[in-house]
Design a protein around this motif. Structure first.
Motif, PDB file in Angstrom:
ATOM      1  N   ARG A 196       0.818  -1.221   0.000  1.00 29.96           N
ATOM      2  CA  ARG A 196       0.000   0.000   0.000  1.00 29.96           C
ATOM      3  C   ARG A 196       0.846   1.263   0.000  1.00 29.96           C
ATOM      4  NH1 ARG A 196      -5.053  -1.122   4.209  1.00 29.96           N
ATOM      5  NH2 ARG A 196      -6.014  -2.823   2.987  1.00 29.96           N
ATOM      6  N   TRP A 197       1.936   1.266   0.764  1.00 32.76           N
ATOM      7  CA  TRP A 197       2.799   2.441   0.803  1.00 32.76           C
ATOM      8  C   TRP A 197       3.433   2.709  -0.559  1.00 32.76           C
ATOM      9  CZ3 TRP A 197       3.982   6.817   2.796  1.00 32.76           C
ATOM     10  CH2 TRP A 197       5.246   7.388   2.572  1.00 32.76           C
ATOM     11  N   GLN A 198       3.883   1.651  -1.235  1.00 40.35           N
ATOM     12  CA  GLN A 198       4.464   1.813  -2.566  1.00 40.35           C
ATOM     13  C   GLN A 198       3.410   2.278  -3.572  1.00 40.35           C
ATOM     14  OE1 GLN A 198       6.062  -2.142  -2.968  1.00 40.35           O
ATOM     15  NE2 GLN A 198       8.142  -1.477  -2.388  1.00 40.35           N
ATOM     16  N   MET A 199       2.196   1.765  -3.453  1.00 46.51           N
ATOM     17  CA  MET A 199       1.118   2.221  -4.332  1.00 46.51           C
ATOM     18  C   MET A 199       0.828   3.703  -4.107  1.00 46.51           C
ATOM     19  SD  MET A 199      -0.118  -0.232  -6.310  1.00 46.51           S
ATOM     20  CE  MET A 199      -1.774   0.351  -6.617  1.00 46.51           C
ATOM     21  N   LEU A 200       0.807   4.114  -2.836  1.00 42.77           N
ATOM     22  CA  LEU A 200       0.538   5.513  -2.531  1.00 42.77           C
ATOM     23  C   LEU A 200       1.656   6.408  -3.040  1.00 42.77           C
ATOM     24  CD1 LEU A 200      -1.197   7.624  -0.987  1.00 42.77           C
ATOM     25  CD2 LEU A 200       0.203   7.126   1.025  1.00 42.77           C
ATOM     26  N   HIS A 201       2.902   5.976  -2.831  1.00 39.26           N
ATOM     27  CA  HIS A 201       4.060   6.801  -3.164  1.00 39.26           C
ATOM     28  C   HIS A 201       4.335   6.847  -4.663  1.00 39.26           C
ATOM     29  CE1 HIS A 201       7.944   8.716  -2.753  1.00 39.26           C
ATOM     30  NE2 HIS A 201       8.522   7.708  -3.371  1.00 39.26           N
ATOM     31  N   MET A 202       4.121   5.732  -5.359  1.00 38.78           N
ATOM     32  CA  MET A 202       4.536   5.635  -6.753  1.00 38.78           C
ATOM     33  C   MET A 202       3.389   5.782  -7.748  1.00 38.78           C
ATOM     34  SD  MET A 202       7.217   2.446  -6.299  1.00 38.78           S
ATOM     35  CE  MET A 202       7.871   2.602  -7.961  1.00 38.78           C
ATOM     36  N   VAL A 203       2.144   5.632  -7.298  1.00 44.92           N
ATOM     37  CA  VAL A 203       1.013   5.693  -8.237  1.00 44.92           C
ATOM     38  C   VAL A 203       0.043   6.810  -7.858  1.00 44.92           C
ATOM     39  CG1 VAL A 203      -0.909   4.417  -9.251  1.00 44.92           C
ATOM     40  CG2 VAL A 203       1.211   3.233  -8.710  1.00 44.92           C
ATOM     41  N   VAL A 204      -0.447   6.766  -6.617  1.00 42.99           N
ATOM     42  CA  VAL A 204      -1.530   7.677  -6.226  1.00 42.99           C
ATOM     43  C   VAL A 204      -1.048   9.122  -6.169  1.00 42.99           C
ATOM     44  CG1 VAL A 204      -3.191   8.240  -4.433  1.00 42.99           C
ATOM     45  CG2 VAL A 204      -2.737   5.848  -4.997  1.00 42.99           C
ATOM     46  N   LEU A 205       0.023   9.372  -5.399  1.00 38.27           N
ATOM     47  CA  LEU A 205       0.494  10.751  -5.229  1.00 38.27           C
ATOM     48  C   LEU A 205       0.921  11.406  -6.541  1.00 38.27           C
ATOM     49  CD1 LEU A 205       2.448  10.731  -1.842  1.00 38.27           C
ATOM     50  CD2 LEU A 205       0.238  11.767  -2.373  1.00 38.27           C
ATOM     51  N   PRO A 206       1.737  10.765  -7.382  1.00 45.01           N
ATOM     52  CA  PRO A 206       2.088  11.420  -8.648  1.00 45.01           C
ATOM     53  C   PRO A 206       0.880  11.693  -9.544  1.00 45.01           C
ATOM     54  CG  PRO A 206       3.598   9.629  -8.196  1.00 45.01           C
ATOM     55  CD  PRO A 206       2.491   9.509  -7.205  1.00 45.01           C
ATOM     56  N   SER A 207      -0.134  10.831  -9.475  1.00 43.16           N
ATOM     57  CA  SER A 207      -1.298  11.007 -10.333  1.00 43.16           C
ATOM     58  C   SER A 207      -2.208  12.126  -9.852  1.00 43.16           C
ATOM     59  CB  SER A 207      -2.097   9.699 -10.421  1.00 43.16           C
ATOM     60  OG  SER A 207      -1.309   8.660 -10.962  1.00 43.16           O
ATOM     61  N   VAL A 208      -2.341  12.281  -8.531  1.00 41.28           N
ATOM     62  CA  VAL A 208      -3.326  13.215  -7.994  1.00 41.28           C
ATOM     63  C   VAL A 208      -2.719  14.563  -7.617  1.00 41.28           C
ATOM     64  CG1 VAL A 208      -3.127  12.677  -5.531  1.00 41.28           C
ATOM     65  CG2 VAL A 208      -5.365  13.244  -6.499  1.00 41.28           C
ATOM     66  N   LEU A 209      -1.389  14.628  -7.506  1.00 41.40           N
ATOM     67  CA  LEU A 209      -0.756  15.841  -7.006  1.00 41.40           C
ATOM     68  C   LEU A 209      -0.984  17.030  -7.932  1.00 41.40           C
ATOM     69  CD1 LEU A 209       0.795  16.537  -4.485  1.00 41.40           C
ATOM     70  CD2 LEU A 209       2.928  16.142  -5.718  1.00 41.40           C
ATOM     71  N   SER A 210      -0.892  16.819  -9.234  1.00 36.62           N
ATOM     72  CA  SER A 210      -1.115  17.925 -10.170  1.00 36.62           C
ATOM     73  C   SER A 210      -2.549  18.437 -10.089  1.00 36.62           C
ATOM     74  CB  SER A 210      -0.790  17.477 -11.597  1.00 36.62           C
ATOM     75  OG  SER A 210      -1.600  16.368 -11.969  1.00 36.62           O
ATOM     76  N   TRP A 211      -3.513  17.529  -9.851  1.00 36.16           N
ATOM     77  CA  TRP A 211      -4.905  17.939  -9.697  1.00 36.16           C
ATOM     78  C   TRP A 211      -5.085  18.777  -8.438  1.00 36.16           C
ATOM     79  CZ3 TRP A 211      -9.073  16.619 -12.964  1.00 36.16           C
ATOM     80  CH2 TRP A 211      -8.758  15.743 -14.009  1.00 36.16           C
TER      81      TRP A 211
END
Length: 294
Positions: A200-215
Motif C-alpha cells: 500500500r505504501w508503494q502504491m501511494l508513493h509511486m502511483v496515487v500521489l504522482p497522479s493526484v498531485l497535479s490535480w
C-alpha cells in the motif's frame, strides 16, 4: 613531412575549437530568442491593458481634452496610481493586508485539509460518494455572499467568521480536483503494480500521489482567489479591519479612486500568490516532462 603533419594537426585543432565554439554561440542565440519571445508575449499581453488605460485617462479629461467619461463615477488611472502610492507610502494599509492575508491563508489551509480528506474518502467509497455528492453540489451552488451575514451573526465580526467563510469558498475547488484526480488514476497501472507485488505504501508513493498531485495543486491555485474573495466578502459585510473594510469605507465616502487602488493592491497580492504556487508546482512536479519539450 613534419610540416605537413603539423599543418594537419593545426587544421584539426582549429576545426575542433571551431566546433566547440558553435554550441556556445547557438546556446546564446537560443537564450536571446527565448527572451525575445517572452518580451514579445509580454508586450502583446499588456497592449490591451495599455489601450484601455489610455482611453480611460483621455476620456476623463487628460491632455486638455474635453472629458466624455465622468471621473467621479469611474475614477481616473493617474489618480488611482497616486492613491496606490499614498496607501503604500503611508504604511497604514499593510496592517489591513496582513489581516486579510491571515484570514484567507488560514481558511485555505482548513479547506485543503477538509477538501483533500473528503475527496480521498469519497473516491475510495463509492457508496459514500453516492450519498454525499448531492449535498456537496447543493452547498456548492449556494452564493457565498448570501451566507456571509449568517457567518457574521453566528461567529461574530472577529477573525473566526472570515476564516470560515474563506474556507467554505476555497473548499469546493480543492475537493472536486482531488476527487476527480483520484478517479482518473489508470486502473491498468494500479493492476500492474499490484501484479508486481507493490504494497500500500508503494502504491501511494509511486502511483496515487504522482497522479493526484497535479490535480490538487490546480485546485489550490483556483482556491487561492476564492479564499481571498471569501475573506473580502466577510470583511465587507462586517469588520473593523482588512482590505474589505477599507473598500467598504472608500465606497461609503464615494472615494472611487481609493476603492480602485485597494482593488489594484488586492489583484497584485493575488498575482504574487499565484506566482508562488506556480514555483511550488514546478518544484514538486519537476519530474513531469515540460510540454514545450515534447
Amino acid at each position: 613531412m613534419r610540416t605537413t603533419r603539423n599543418r594537419t594537426l593545426n587544421l584539426g585543432q582549429s576545426h575542433f575549437s571551431a566546433s566547440e565554439k558553435k554550441p556556445q554561440n547557438s546556446d546564446s542565440q537560443n537564450i536571446q530568442s527565448k527572451w525575445g519571445k517572452r518580451i514579445l508575449q509580454l508586450a502583446i499581453q499588456l497592449t490591451p491593458l495599455a489601450v484601455i488605460l489610455l482611453v480611460w485617462e483621455v476620456g476623463t479629461g487628460a491632455f486638455n481634452i474635453s472629458p466624455f467619461i465622468e471621473p467621479a463615477l469611474v475614477g481616473k488611472p493617474s489618480a488611482i496610481v497616486l492613491e496606490v502610492w499614498v496607501l503604500l507610502s503611508s504604511g497604514s494599509i499593510f496592517q489591513h493586508i496582513f489581516v486579510t492575508f491571515q484570514e484567507a491563508m488560514t481558511g485555505l489551509v482548513l479547506a485543503m485539509i477538509g477538501g483533500i480528506s473528503l475527496g480521498i474518502v469519497l473516491a475510495y467509497s463509492p457508496s459514500g460518494a453516492r450519498i454525499a455528492l448531492p449535498y456537496v453540489q447543493i452547498f456548492n451552488s449556494l452564493p457565498r455572499i448570501a451566507l456571509a451575514p449568517f457567518f457574521i451573526v453566528w461567529f461574530g465580526i472577529g477573525l473566526l467568521s472570515k476564516v470560515l467563510l474563506a474556507a467554505l469558498a476555497a473548499f469546493f475547488p480543492i475537493f472536486f480536483t482531488t476527487y476527480q484526480g483520484l478517479q482518473s488514476i489508470e486502473r491498468e497501472l494500479v493492476a500492474a503494480f499490484q501484479v508486481m507485488g507493490a504494497n500500500r505504501w508503494q502504491m501511494l508513493h509511486m502511483v496515487v500521489l504522482p497522479s493526484v498531485l497535479s490535480w490538487v495543486i490546480a485546485g489550490i491555485r483556483t482556491s487561492l482567489g476564492m479564499a481571498l474573495v471569501g475573506a473580502l466578502v466577510a470583511e465587507y459585510i462586517g469588520s473593523t479591519q482588512g482590505l474589505g473594510y477599507l473598500l467598504m469605507a472608500a465606497q461609503g465616502t464615494l472615494n472611487v479612486d481609493q476603492a480602485w487602488a485597494i482593488l489594484v493592491i488586492l489583484a497584485f497580492i493575488s498575482v504574487l500568490l499565484d506566482w508562488g504556487v506556480r514555483i511550488l508546482e514546478a518544484y514538486v512536479l519537476r519530474w513531469r516532462p515540460n510540454p514545450r519539450e515534447l
